[in-house]
Each structure stands twice: as C-alpha cells, then as structure tokens.
Design a protein around this motif. Structure first.
Motif, PDB file in Angstrom:
ATOM      1  N   THR A 261      17.876  14.078  10.310  1.00  0.00           N
ATOM      2  CA  THR A 261      16.651  14.145   9.955  1.00  0.00           C
ATOM      3  C   THR A 261      16.059  12.817  10.587  1.00  0.00           C
ATOM      4  O   THR A 261      16.762  11.716  10.672  1.00  0.00           O
ATOM      5  N   ASP A 262      14.635  12.739  10.738  1.00  0.00           N
ATOM      6  CA  ASP A 262      14.010  11.548  10.978  1.00  0.00           C
ATOM      7  C   ASP A 262      13.392  10.878   9.807  1.00  0.00           C
ATOM      8  O   ASP A 262      12.687   9.825   9.789  1.00  0.00           O
ATOM      9  N   ASP A 263      13.613  11.413   8.695  1.00  0.00           N
ATOM     10  CA  ASP A 263      13.211  10.650   7.573  1.00  0.00           C
ATOM     11  C   ASP A 263      13.628   9.540   7.171  1.00  0.00           C
ATOM     12  O   ASP A 263      15.059   9.486   6.822  1.00  0.00           O
ATOM     13  N   PRO A 264      12.980   8.406   7.176  1.00  0.00           N
ATOM     14  CA  PRO A 264      13.408   7.265   6.679  1.00  0.00           C
ATOM     15  C   PRO A 264      14.086   6.983   5.452  1.00  0.00           C
ATOM     16  O   PRO A 264      15.030   6.003   5.429  1.00  0.00           O
ATOM     17  N   ALA A 265      13.683   7.908   4.405  1.00  0.00           N
ATOM     18  CA  ALA A 265      14.450   7.695   3.343  1.00  0.00           C
ATOM     19  C   ALA A 265      15.850   8.373   3.301  1.00  0.00           C
ATOM     20  O   ALA A 265      16.634   8.180   2.232  1.00  0.00           O
ATOM     21  N   VAL A 266      16.169   9.287   4.254  1.00  0.00           N
ATOM     22  CA  VAL A 266      17.586   9.810   3.825  1.00  0.00           C
ATOM     23  C   VAL A 266      18.424   9.236   5.126  1.00  0.00           C
ATOM     24  O   VAL A 266      19.714   9.358   4.871  1.00  0.00           O
ATOM     25  N   LYS A 267      18.022   8.555   6.231  1.00  0.00           N
ATOM     26  CA  LYS A 267      19.070   8.316   7.428  1.00  0.00           C
ATOM     27  C   LYS A 267      19.668   7.023   6.831  1.00  0.00           C
ATOM     28  O   LYS A 267      19.226   6.370   5.680  1.00  0.00           O
ATOM     29  N   VAL A 268      20.890   6.637   7.554  1.00  0.00           N
ATOM     30  CA  VAL A 268      21.495   5.573   7.140  1.00  0.00           C
ATOM     31  C   VAL A 268      21.199   4.515   8.154  1.00  0.00           C
ATOM     32  O   VAL A 268      21.144   4.331   9.062  1.00  0.00           O
ATOM     33  N   TYR A 269      20.836   3.466   7.492  1.00  0.00           N
ATOM     34  CA  TYR A 269      20.243   2.363   8.176  1.00  0.00           C
ATOM     35  C   TYR A 269      21.373   1.565   8.958  1.00  0.00           C
ATOM     36  O   TYR A 269      22.590   1.403   8.567  1.00  0.00           O
ATOM     37  N   GLY A 270      21.140   0.875  10.241  1.00  0.00           N
ATOM     38  CA  GLY A 270      21.754   0.126  10.765  1.00  0.00           C
ATOM     39  C   GLY A 270      21.565  -1.377  10.371  1.00  0.00           C
ATOM     40  O   GLY A 270      20.955  -1.725   9.571  1.00  0.00           O
ATOM     41  N   ARG A 271      22.028  -2.227  11.077  1.00  0.00           N
ATOM     42  CA  ARG A 271      22.030  -3.561  10.728  1.00  0.00           C
ATOM     43  C   ARG A 271      20.819  -4.372  10.922  1.00  0.00           C
ATOM     44  O   ARG A 271      20.086  -4.955   9.952  1.00  0.00           O
ATOM     45  N   ASP A 272      20.222  -4.040  12.275  1.00  0.00           N
ATOM     46  CA  ASP A 272      18.871  -4.439  12.463  1.00  0.00           C
ATOM     47  C   ASP A 272      17.836  -3.933  11.516  1.00  0.00           C
ATOM     48  O   ASP A 272      16.934  -4.696  11.097  1.00  0.00           O
ATOM     49  N   GLU A 273      17.953  -2.469  11.148  1.00  0.00           N
ATOM     50  CA  GLU A 273      17.065  -2.160  10.267  1.00  0.00           C
ATOM     51  C   GLU A 273      17.165  -2.470   8.806  1.00  0.00           C
ATOM     52  O   GLU A 273      16.034  -2.592   8.071  1.00  0.00           O
ATOM     53  N   LEU A 274      18.261  -2.682   8.535  1.00  0.00           N
ATOM     54  CA  LEU A 274      18.330  -3.586   6.977  1.00  0.00           C
ATOM     55  C   LEU A 274      17.775  -4.610   6.890  1.00  0.00           C
ATOM     56  O   LEU A 274      17.097  -5.134   6.151  1.00  0.00           O
ATOM     57  N   LEU A 275      18.088  -5.511   7.987  1.00  0.00           N
ATOM     58  CA  LEU A 275      17.556  -6.895   8.131  1.00  0.00           C
ATOM     59  C   LEU A 275      15.886  -6.798   8.024  1.00  0.00           C
ATOM     60  O   LEU A 275      15.207  -7.705   7.117  1.00  0.00           O
ATOM     61  N   ASP A 276      15.292  -5.799   8.859  1.00  0.00           N
ATOM     62  CA  ASP A 276      13.951  -5.797   8.788  1.00  0.00           C
ATOM     63  C   ASP A 276      13.493  -5.320   7.262  1.00  0.00           C
ATOM     64  O   ASP A 276      12.266  -5.903   7.080  1.00  0.00           O
ATOM     65  N   ARG A 277      14.015  -4.529   6.862  1.00  0.00           N
ATOM     66  CA  ARG A 277      13.767  -4.042   5.609  1.00  0.00           C
ATOM     67  C   ARG A 277      13.632  -5.002   4.369  1.00  0.00           C
ATOM     68  O   ARG A 277      12.952  -5.488   3.608  1.00  0.00           O
ATOM     69  N   LEU A 278      14.809  -6.045   4.419  1.00  0.00           N
ATOM     70  CA  LEU A 278      14.797  -7.126   3.496  1.00  0.00           C
ATOM     71  C   LEU A 278      13.923  -7.941   3.890  1.00  0.00           C
ATOM     72  O   LEU A 278      13.371  -8.561   2.835  1.00  0.00           O
ATOM     73  N   LYS A 279      13.585  -8.435   4.994  1.00  0.00           N
ATOM     74  CA  LYS A 279      12.566  -9.270   5.345  1.00  0.00           C
ATOM     75  C   LYS A 279      11.395  -8.730   4.774  1.00  0.00           C
ATOM     76  O   LYS A 279      10.383  -9.536   4.352  1.00  0.00           O
ATOM     77  N   PHE A 280      10.946  -7.513   5.172  1.00  0.00           N
ATOM     78  CA  PHE A 280       9.742  -6.900   4.693  1.00  0.00           C
ATOM     79  C   PHE A 280       9.452  -6.831   3.172  1.00  0.00           C
ATOM     80  O   PHE A 280       8.359  -7.504   2.495  1.00  0.00           O
ATOM     81  N   GLU A 281      10.592  -6.649   2.483  1.00  0.00           N
ATOM     82  CA  GLU A 281      10.542  -6.815   0.832  1.00  0.00           C
ATOM     83  C   GLU A 281      10.454  -8.227   0.580  1.00  0.00           C
ATOM     84  O   GLU A 281       9.668  -8.547  -0.375  1.00  0.00           O
ATOM     85  N   ALA A 282      11.029  -9.010   1.232  1.00  0.00           N
ATOM     86  CA  ALA A 282      10.794 -10.341   0.854  1.00  0.00           C
ATOM     87  C   ALA A 282       9.353 -11.125   1.036  1.00  0.00           C
ATOM     88  O   ALA A 282       9.107 -11.786   0.257  1.00  0.00           O
ATOM     89  N   GLN A 283       8.835 -10.616   2.259  1.00  0.00           N
ATOM     90  CA  GLN A 283       7.455 -10.988   2.475  1.00  0.00           C
ATOM     91  C   GLN A 283       6.654 -10.515   1.593  1.00  0.00           C
ATOM     92  O   GLN A 283       5.540 -11.156   0.945  1.00  0.00           O
ATOM     93  N   GLU A 284       6.636  -9.240   1.013  1.00  0.00           N
ATOM     94  CA  GLU A 284       5.894  -8.734  -0.171  1.00  0.00           C
ATOM     95  C   GLU A 284       5.982  -9.559  -1.555  1.00  0.00           C
ATOM     96  O   GLU A 284       5.142  -9.768  -2.257  1.00  0.00           O
ATOM     97  N   ILE A 285       7.307 -10.218  -1.580  1.00  0.00           N
ATOM     98  CA  ILE A 285       7.326 -10.960  -2.995  1.00  0.00           C
ATOM     99  C   ILE A 285       6.663 -12.371  -2.809  1.00  0.00           C
ATOM    100  O   ILE A 285       6.019 -12.777  -3.402  1.00  0.00           O
TER     101      ILE A 285
END
Length: 534
Positions: A261-285
C-alpha cells in the motif's frame, strides 16, 4: 651484552607495570570508600530488602523532620482471601478494581527544584518523593484483587528518565509492534505534558516488519481514532539496508493481503524517511515555541524512552549510521542516557530502559516479551505456557519441524499445546538431555523464548476495539490462526465408541491405572508350587 648487565628499557617497563597496578588498587579503594554502586536495574526486591530500605529511609526522615515520620503499616494477614468466588467472578472483580485504581498507577514525579538547591537537599527531596511513590504502590499490592507486575525499583534509573524528559522536546516512545499497548505507558505521556505543555510524544512502532499488512492497517486505524501520533519502523531492516544485507520476508500471506500500500500511515518507514519525520515534528515544536514567545535552545532534542529490549539503541544506531550505543538481546544494556548530535537542528537522546508498573500483565508475560531477562527465570514452564497460548499449534510444528501431540477426543480440540508437551517434543527432536538423563527443559525453554522474542515464532495482537465483523473480514483470529481451519475442525465427524474406548485405555495406561489388573492376572504364575515332603 654481559650476564649481569640490565637494560634500562626492561627496568622502565617493569616500573611502569608496577606503578599501574598500584594506581588501580588505590582507585579501587577510593571507589569502595565512597560506597558507589554500579547503576543496575532492579525489578525484583525481596520483602526483607524492602523492609530494611523503608526502615533506613524512615530513620533518616525522622532525623530530619522529627514530627513528619509516620510508621509504615505491615499487613500480617496477606494470605487471607475470600472464598466461595468462582474464577469468572474473580476475574470480573479484578478488572473492576484495576479500572478503579488505574489513576493511582503513575510514573514517579521529580519533586520541584531550583538551581539554588545544593546536592544534599535535592537528593533528600528526590528520595522522599520516591519513597512516597513506593508506599502508594505497596498499598495497591495489599489489595487482594490487584496483582502488580515487577517494576523498576532503582531511583537512579528513574533519575535518568527525569533528565531525558526535561531535556527533550519530542518524546519518542519505542514499542514492539506485536503488542504495542503492552509497551505503551499513557501516564508517561501525561507526565511529559506536566513538565512542558509544548512537549509532544510519538509512538515508534518498532519491528513492524513482523506484522502482516492488514494488521498494520488495523493498528493504524486504532491509533488514528485515539489521536496517537505513531510511525511504523523496523530498526533491523534499516540496519540491514545500511549494511547491504538481504532481509527475507517474515510473512507469506495471501495475495489479497500481501499487496503493498502507498498509505504513509501503514507503510514501514526507512531511515531517511524517519529522520525527515523527526525533523518535521521538531520544526513544528520550534514554531509553537516561537509563537508562544518561549525562549528555548535552537537545537531540538528527541528523547527515546520505553521498556528494555524494544530496540531504542538499535534505532539510534540505525539513524546515526554507525554503532554508537551498545546493543544486546539482554535487557538493561544501556546504563546512562546518551546524547548524539545528528545535525545543527537535531540531537538524539537515548534513555535506559525502564519497566513501568502495570496491572495488565504477569511476570511470565514480561519474560516472554523480553522485558525481564530470560536467564533469570526459575519457572520455565509458566513462560513457555505463554508462548504456547499465543502461537498456533500448526505454526510451531512448521517452524521447528516437529509434531506436537494432538488433543485427546475427550479434550477440547482447540486447546493450545501444554508447556510440557512443547518442551518434551522439542527436546526429543533436538536431543537435549540433562545430566540426570531426563529432557533438558530449561535449555529448550531458553531457546524457544529467544526464538519467540526474535520473531522466529510469528505472533501478534489485534487492537482491543476490533469487532467480530472485522475478524470475519480478515479471516484471521487474534492469535493468527484462520477461522476456516477452526470451522473445518468443528464440522469434523462424530466420535465413535471404539475411539473413545481407545482414548480411555491410553489415558489409563498413561496414569498407571491399567497395570493393576495385569499384575493380579499374572500373580498366580509367579507363585511357586509347594514341594512334597518325603
């Protein structure tokens, strides 16, 4: 070179060696004189240790505050229990009591402090607050209908958690994907909000590659419905990708469930994708803090917390790209929190694993899940019973290439294999024999538990709000067995009289009942005839 001549190099090496030994001895004496202890997780404390610890703390508090010390009540009638209650009623009463006292099951809070306090005042306040927290849990343990699981009893370990929560902006709670709610601590999220209202908590569902895609979809729906920030992740798969090693698929599912599936909520994140997600949440904070005019450091800190052996250090090593923290299958490898700088805007903080107090599990569940060390278990059959109840019978047969004994006709066809059956069959197939000549069940239990934790024995838990209609749609039950097999077994042919008699005779022989008649029948053959007198 003459016989009596000594080289200066040899003398210098000997002198340096003796000096190093002397320095080591002096350091050891100094370390021992300071009464310092190695930071170690403590989940099992005997009653006498707890009594001595409470007595020492009460004496210390009495010396500081003469009127504030109160005696600790000791219940001498702990063994008394109510009689005349069925198992079902007892379970219902226990569930009501757990729901009633759920708010009392909290993480210990750090007492208020200021930079003007000295070390002695800070240490005394923290010890007093920790002792009060221990007394609250002890009062819960006095309730006969509540069973409190082992939890962390070392104050220094909780101090590590306090520091990580205070330093971090984004709290990442690492949980095992096979049973996320077992490893989640809701009160920890509430405590992070009490420290700072801007702190966010993310649920990092590690080992998500061990779940079928449709199970991830159900968990994603559950997390979204309950407003839980989550990410599916696999530290093992990310590490294998970095090292260029192939990683075989864990699940061989049906075609309708194996579609990616292409659903971002269901797929297993990779290393770069997880780093981008952490940076995004950090920028929101950071944006939220700037909007509230709250001065804070530019670099955002992401703290990793959770139970032991859930993959916190493995996740950090995969994100950093190299081994920076120690990793082992034994719980409690990380002793102190560590900070690792990823970029100018992001810094990771690894916290030692803690066992949070809970009502929802037993000690054997925690051993089977890898929270408590396997090598310290004393009753291996109870832990193997947990494995046998969660993994379907046919899966165990297929993974280990064994044939477990089938249930008798007078037993339920859907009962899980007994722990003794699994251990003895495994020992027989592997040739595990103890020194006494009996099957080495302890060795077999350790190997089975390690396979269960590592994912060799596939298992998973479904969300609690999953309805029966959802199970019918997926065609799977909560333990992973298909309903078509269960219904096929239920529609099996009826039992004949000969089968029932054969099973009863085998039951009698197994319990030593059938030998008495044979002895009586053959007893006249063993009697000697009296000899005639001449």
């Amino acid at each position: 070179m003459g016989k009596n001549e000594k080289t200066s190099l040899g003398r210098a090496l000997v002198k340096h060696h003796n000096h190093a030994i002397q320095e080591t001895k002096e350091k050891g004496k100094q370390y021992k004189s300071q009464n310092k202890k190695v930071l170690e997780s403590v989940t099992e404390v005997s009653d006498i240790d707890a009594i001595i610890e409470q007595a020492e703390e009460a004496e210390r508090l009495f010396a500081i505050h003469h009127d504030s010390a109160t005696p600790v009540p000791i219940n001498m009638d702990a063994g008394s229990s109510s009689s005349g209650v069925t198992a079902k009623e007892w379970k219902e009463q226990r569930m009501r009591e757990e729901a009633l006292h759920a708010s009392s099951l909290q993480v210990p809070r750090r007492p208020p402090w200021t930079p003007k306090m000295n070390v002695e005042q800070l240490d005394a306040n923290e010890k007093q607050a920790f002792l009060s927290w221990r007394r609250k849990l002890a009062s819960l343990e006095e309730n006969e209908k509540l069973v409190l699981t082992p939890f962390e009893k070392n104050l220094d370990i909780w101090r590590q958690l306090w520091r990580v929560l205070e330093r971090s902006d984004l709290i990442v709670m690492v949980v095992d994907a096979r049973d996320p709610l077992f490893y989640r601590c809701p009160d920890l999220e509430a405590y992070a909000r009490e420290i700072d209202e801007h702190k966010e908590t993310m649920l990092l569902v590690n080992k998500a590659d061990l779940l079928p895609p449709y199970v991830r979809e159900k968990w994603a729906e559950y997390f979204t419905r309950n407003n839980i920030l989550f990410v599916f992740w696999s530290a093992k798969a990310a590490t294998a990708t970095l090292e260029g090693k192939p990683l075989k698929e864990q699940w061989t599912t049906a075609p309708e469930t194996s579609q990616k599936t292409d659903d971002p909520a269901v797929k297993v994140y990779g290393r770069d994708e997880l780093l981008d997600r952490l940076k995004f949440e950090a920028q929101e904070i950071v944006k939220t803090r700037k909007a509230s005019a709250d001065p804070h450091r530019e670099r955002v800190v992401v703290g990793f917390v959770g139970y032991p052996n859930v993959g916190k250090s493995s996740t950090i090593n995969a994100l950093v790209g190299q081994k920076r923290t120690g990793v082992t299958s034994t719980p409690g490898k990380t002793k102190h929190f560590q900070t690792l700088i990823i970029s100018e805007e992001l810094m990771l903080c690894d916290c030692p694993g803690l066992v949070f107090p809970s009502f929802s599990s037993s000690r054997y569940d925690m051993i089977a899940c890898g929270v408590l060390p396997i090598d310290r278990m004393t009753e291996h059959r109870e832990a193997i019973k947990v494995v046998a109840e969660r993994v379907p019978r046919d899966v165990i047969d297929e993974v280990y290439n064994i044939s477990l004994p089938r249930p008798k006709t007078y037993e339920s066809r859907f009962r899980p294999p007994l722990a003794s059956e699994l251990l003895r069959t495994y020992c027989l197939s592997r040739g595990y024999v103890a020194a006494s000549g009996l099957p080495d069940e302890t060795r077999a239990a350790r190997q089975i538990l390690k396979d269960y934790i590592d994912g060799k024995l596939p298992h998973f838990a479904m969300p609690p709000e999953m309805t029966r209609d959802d199970e019918n749609e997926t065609g799977e039950t909560g333990d992973g067995s298909s309903q078509s097999e269960v219904s096929g077994e239920a529609r099996g042919p009826g039992l004949g009289l000969d089968q029932v008699l054969d099973d009863l005779s085998s039951f009698d022989l197994a319990n030593g009942i059938g030998y008495s008649k044979k002895k009586q029948a053959d007893s006249h053959k063993q009697q000697k005839k009296p000899q005639r007198k001449n």
